[in-house]
Design a protein around this motif. Structure first.
Motif, PDB file in Angstrom:
ATOM      1  N   PHE A  27       0.619  -1.198   0.062  1.00 45.46           N
ATOM      2  CA  PHE A  27       0.008  -0.007   0.135  1.00 45.46           C
ATOM      3  C   PHE A  27       0.705   1.065  -0.097  1.00 45.46           C
ATOM      4  N   PRO A  28       1.889   1.406   0.699  1.00 43.64           N
ATOM      5  CA  PRO A  28       2.700   2.721   0.651  1.00 43.64           C
ATOM      6  C   PRO A  28       3.394   3.051  -0.564  1.00 43.64           C
ATOM      7  N   HIS A  29       3.643   2.027  -1.268  1.00 39.83           N
ATOM      8  CA  HIS A  29       4.368   2.091  -2.553  1.00 39.83           C
ATOM      9  C   HIS A  29       3.566   2.397  -3.670  1.00 39.83           C
ATOM     10  N   SER A  30       2.278   1.963  -3.312  1.00 44.39           N
ATOM     11  CA  SER A  30       1.128   2.191  -4.395  1.00 44.39           C
ATOM     12  C   SER A  30       0.730   3.805  -4.468  1.00 44.39           C
ATOM     13  N   ALA A  31       0.966   4.470  -3.393  1.00 43.58           N
ATOM     14  CA  ALA A  31       0.964   5.869  -3.347  1.00 43.58           C
ATOM     15  C   ALA A  31       2.214   6.777  -3.546  1.00 43.58           C
ATOM     16  N   ALA A  32       3.221   6.038  -3.705  1.00 47.50           N
ATOM     17  CA  ALA A  32       4.652   6.611  -3.948  1.00 47.50           C
ATOM     18  C   ALA A  32       4.674   7.156  -5.335  1.00 47.50           C
ATOM     19  N   GLY A  33       4.271   6.532  -6.435  1.00 47.17           N
ATOM     20  CA  GLY A  33       4.450   7.026  -7.705  1.00 47.17           C
ATOM     21  C   GLY A  33       3.707   8.200  -7.819  1.00 47.17           C
ATOM     22  N   VAL A  34       2.428   8.416  -7.514  1.00 43.33           N
ATOM     23  CA  VAL A  34       1.811   9.807  -7.868  1.00 43.33           C
ATOM     24  C   VAL A  34       2.373  10.862  -6.994  1.00 43.33           C
ATOM     25  N   LEU A  35       2.827  10.347  -5.484  1.00 41.66           N
ATOM     26  CA  LEU A  35       3.526  11.397  -4.830  1.00 41.66           C
ATOM     27  C   LEU A  35       4.718  11.953  -5.447  1.00 41.66           C
ATOM     28  N   LEU A  36       5.553  11.016  -5.932  1.00 43.69           N
ATOM     29  CA  LEU A  36       6.685  11.545  -6.595  1.00 43.69           C
ATOM     30  C   LEU A  36       6.496  12.557  -7.820  1.00 43.69           C
ATOM     31  N   THR A  37       5.593  12.060  -8.833  1.00 45.86           N
ATOM     32  CA  THR A  37       5.227  12.823  -9.845  1.00 45.86           C
ATOM     33  C   THR A  37       4.625  14.216  -9.481  1.00 45.86           C
ATOM     34  N   LEU A  38       3.901  14.282  -8.461  1.00 47.50           N
ATOM     35  CA  LEU A  38       3.426  15.498  -8.158  1.00 47.50           C
ATOM     36  C   LEU A  38       4.445  16.257  -7.160  1.00 47.50           C
ATOM     37  N   HIS A  39       5.417  15.840  -6.528  1.00 44.78           N
ATOM     38  CA  HIS A  39       6.352  16.483  -5.852  1.00 44.78           C
ATOM     39  C   HIS A  39       7.041  17.102  -6.805  1.00 44.78           C
ATOM     40  N   VAL A  40       7.373  16.581  -7.777  1.00 44.40           N
ATOM     41  CA  VAL A  40       8.288  17.123  -9.017  1.00 44.40           C
ATOM     42  C   VAL A  40       7.693  18.145  -9.807  1.00 44.40           C
ATOM     43  N   VAL A  41       6.281  17.954 -10.086  1.00 48.55           N
ATOM     44  CA  VAL A  41       5.578  18.793 -11.156  1.00 48.55           C
ATOM     45  C   VAL A  41       5.023  20.009 -10.259  1.00 48.55           C
ATOM     46  N   MET A  42       4.572  19.892  -9.208  1.00 52.74           N
ATOM     47  CA  MET A  42       3.972  20.784  -8.245  1.00 52.74           C
ATOM     48  C   MET A  42       4.739  21.290  -7.289  1.00 52.74           C
ATOM     49  N   THR A  43       5.440  20.843  -6.396  1.00 50.71           N
ATOM     50  CA  THR A  43       6.373  21.044  -5.237  1.00 50.71           C
ATOM     51  C   THR A  43       7.361  21.659  -5.946  1.00 50.71           C
ATOM     52  N   MET A  44       8.246  20.990  -6.816  1.00 45.67           N
ATOM     53  CA  MET A  44       9.742  21.338  -7.352  1.00 45.67           C
ATOM     54  C   MET A  44       9.408  22.281  -8.700  1.00 45.67           C
ATOM     55  N   ASP A  45       7.938  22.351  -9.294  1.00 44.45           N
ATOM     56  CA  ASP A  45       7.599  23.368 -10.158  1.00 44.45           C
ATOM     57  C   ASP A  45       8.680  22.730 -11.583  1.00 44.45           C
ATOM     58  N   MET A  46       8.384  21.520 -11.910  1.00 45.91           N
ATOM     59  CA  MET A  46       9.221  21.146 -13.046  1.00 45.91           C
ATOM     60  C   MET A  46       8.373  20.360 -13.825  1.00 45.91           C
ATOM     61  N   GLY A  47       8.838  19.653 -14.919  1.00 44.60           N
ATOM     62  CA  GLY A  47       7.946  18.981 -16.197  1.00 44.60           C
ATOM     63  C   GLY A  47       7.894  17.620 -15.847  1.00 44.60           C
ATOM     64  N   TYR A  48       7.076  17.038 -16.590  1.00 37.55           N
ATOM     65  CA  TYR A  48       6.690  15.700 -16.514  1.00 37.55           C
ATOM     66  C   TYR A  48       7.999  14.774 -16.972  1.00 37.55           C
ATOM     67  N   ALA A  49       8.781  15.537 -17.701  1.00 39.17           N
ATOM     68  CA  ALA A  49       9.764  14.285 -18.420  1.00 39.17           C
ATOM     69  C   ALA A  49      10.760  14.409 -17.042  1.00 39.17           C
ATOM     70  N   LYS A  50      11.003  15.480 -16.206  1.00 40.09           N
ATOM     71  CA  LYS A  50      11.851  15.290 -15.124  1.00 40.09           C
ATOM     72  C   LYS A  50      11.129  14.429 -14.157  1.00 40.09           C
ATOM     73  N   ALA A  51       9.689  14.575 -14.016  1.00 39.94           N
ATOM     74  CA  ALA A  51       9.173  13.659 -12.956  1.00 39.94           C
ATOM     75  C   ALA A  51       9.372  12.142 -13.427  1.00 39.94           C
TER      76      ALA A  51
END
Length: 431
Positions: A27-51
């Protein structure tokens, strides 16, 4: 169809407990993918290629680590093999969210290498506890359990990232996964048969079959295979020399399926997050994942109840083709509906491939084989996420699904062509 087989299998307490522990650990890692993507795109303000690159680095780490972890499970037992994961999961994912992008890549790689090997451990243990046709049902149940986890995990990840913080979310993933590792250590599911004599007999039968093929082969093939001996008289050096004897053309085809499935799933995963986020409601990503995974549950139930086997290669091709219409989605609801046909084949693809590996590889090498199978799966994921992310950044969210379907379809067609010519070459050399 034989749906009663599910009830028969779930009445076996160790199998039922293993499936439950596997769900909790995933269960924890099932949330990790979305969290990592949104962390890079929203929190770090970078694109989907970097995510996608961060996701790729994680999966590259997993690809390198899985065979080693599988070998450690085979050699030192499950409990000792899981200790590094329990420690690293808590440490790495508590530090990574606070790091710069460059250091995030480094920490993601290390985290991937030491990821808790839930997938390979559960599949290896099920291969021991279930035999014959029961394996198909057991692997289908495990895939269904995984889909149930992914119906809730990504939604929770999106809620944590948008309502609270992706930093807090990733930290919770690390701590929760570490606790899940302790739970697996406590449960300690079997990874070897309790009857070593029976397992050895099965391996001896495989070796005897190999010897019979060599004896009937042309002289040059027999000479090339002259070092093959029955298991009972193999020395330690000979065992090391034949360490990859389990890796046959049939096993290679299954690994190609795993690469294609990983590529297809990771590309679709990035595409789903991108399309829903572009609509301005990233918290709705859970709706699409729920529909996608629910369809996979239904498909897994149907496949697990079937009496005849379907080629994992054909299942993957069908899933790739059915992923293409997802590019036509315009909002969350239409994407959720269009994800259902492809989702129906997700669990059957993974179940069929796992069953095939268990059938092709002897028990004493199955842990390593499952590790390499996991590596193939995560290697496909590593390819798909950044490439799909780049396509999304350049063209738009729909391009992620187009890339996924076309790439996986091409991989299947190339693999089928190579297998056809390889078998033709084997037949000609035998004449």
């Amino acid at each position: 169809m034989n749906f009663a087989s599910y009830g028969e299998l779930l009445r076996v307490a160790p199998i039922r407990r293993l499936l439950l522990v596997g769900m909790i650990a995933r269960f924890p890692h099932s949330a990790a993918g979305v969290l990592l993507t949104l962390h890079v795109v929203m929190t770090m303000d970078m694109g989907y290629a970097k995510a996608g690159a961060v996701a790729a680095v994680v999966t590259v780490g997993i690809a390198f680590g899985a065979p080693w972890r599988g070998r450690r499970v085979d050699n030192v037992g499950l409990r000792r093999a899981l200790i590094p994961s329990v420690i690293s999961e808590a440490v790495i994912w508590s530090i990574a969210p606070h790091a710069s992008y460059e250091w995030l890549l480094v920490l993601a790689l290390i985290g991937g290498v030491f990821t808790l090997p839930v997938f390979s451990v559960v599949r290896q243990s099920l291969g021991v506890m279930a035999t014959g046709e029961q394996r198909r049902t057991a692997f289908a149940l495990d895939s269904i359990a995984t889909e149930l986890v992914f119906m809730g995990g990504p939604a929770l990840g999106a809620i944590l990232a948008t309502s609270l913080s992706s930093v807090v979310g990733l930290t919770l993933v690390g701590i929760s996964t570490s606790l899940a590792g302790l739970l697996l250590i406590w449960f300690n599911p079997p990874t070897r048969s309790e009857n070593p004599q029976k397992a050895a007999t099965e391996v001896q039968e495989r070796e005897a079959a190999n010897a019979a093929v060599v004896a009937a082969a042309p002289a040059h093939l027999a000479e090339a295979s002259s070092e093959l001996q029955p298991l009972a008289v193999l020395s330690r050096r000979a065992r090391l020399r034949s360490g990859f004897s389990w890796f046959t053309l049939s096993v290679a085809v299954v690994f190609a399926v795993a690469v294609g499935a990983g590529l297809l799933l990771s590309s679709s995963d990035v595409g789903i997050v991108a399309l829903v986020e572009s609509s301005g409601n990233p918290q709705e990503v859970g709706i699409v994942f729920a529909a996608w995974c629910a369809a996979s549950v239904v498909g897994g139930l149907i496949y697990g109840g079937m009496r005849r086997r379907i080629s994992p290669m054909l299942l993957l091709l069908a899933m790739a083709v059915l992923t293409l219409p997802m590019a036509l989605a315009t909002d969350t609801i239409s994407l959720a509906l269009l994800s259902i046909p492809a989702g129906l084949l997700c669990a059957p693809v993974l179940s069929s491939a796992s069953e095939r590996v268990a059938d092709l590889v002897s028990e004493e090498r199955r842990g390593e084989a499952m590790g390499w199978y996991g590596s193939a799966l995560t290697s496909g994921t590593a390819l798909g996420a950044p490439l799909a992310g780049a396509a999304i950044d350049i063209v738009g969210p729909w391009a992620g699904f187009a890339f996924a379907g076309v790439s996986a379809s091409l991989l299947v067609l190339v693999t089928l062509t190579v297998r056809k010519f390889s078998r033709r070459g084997e037949r000609l050399s035998a004449v």
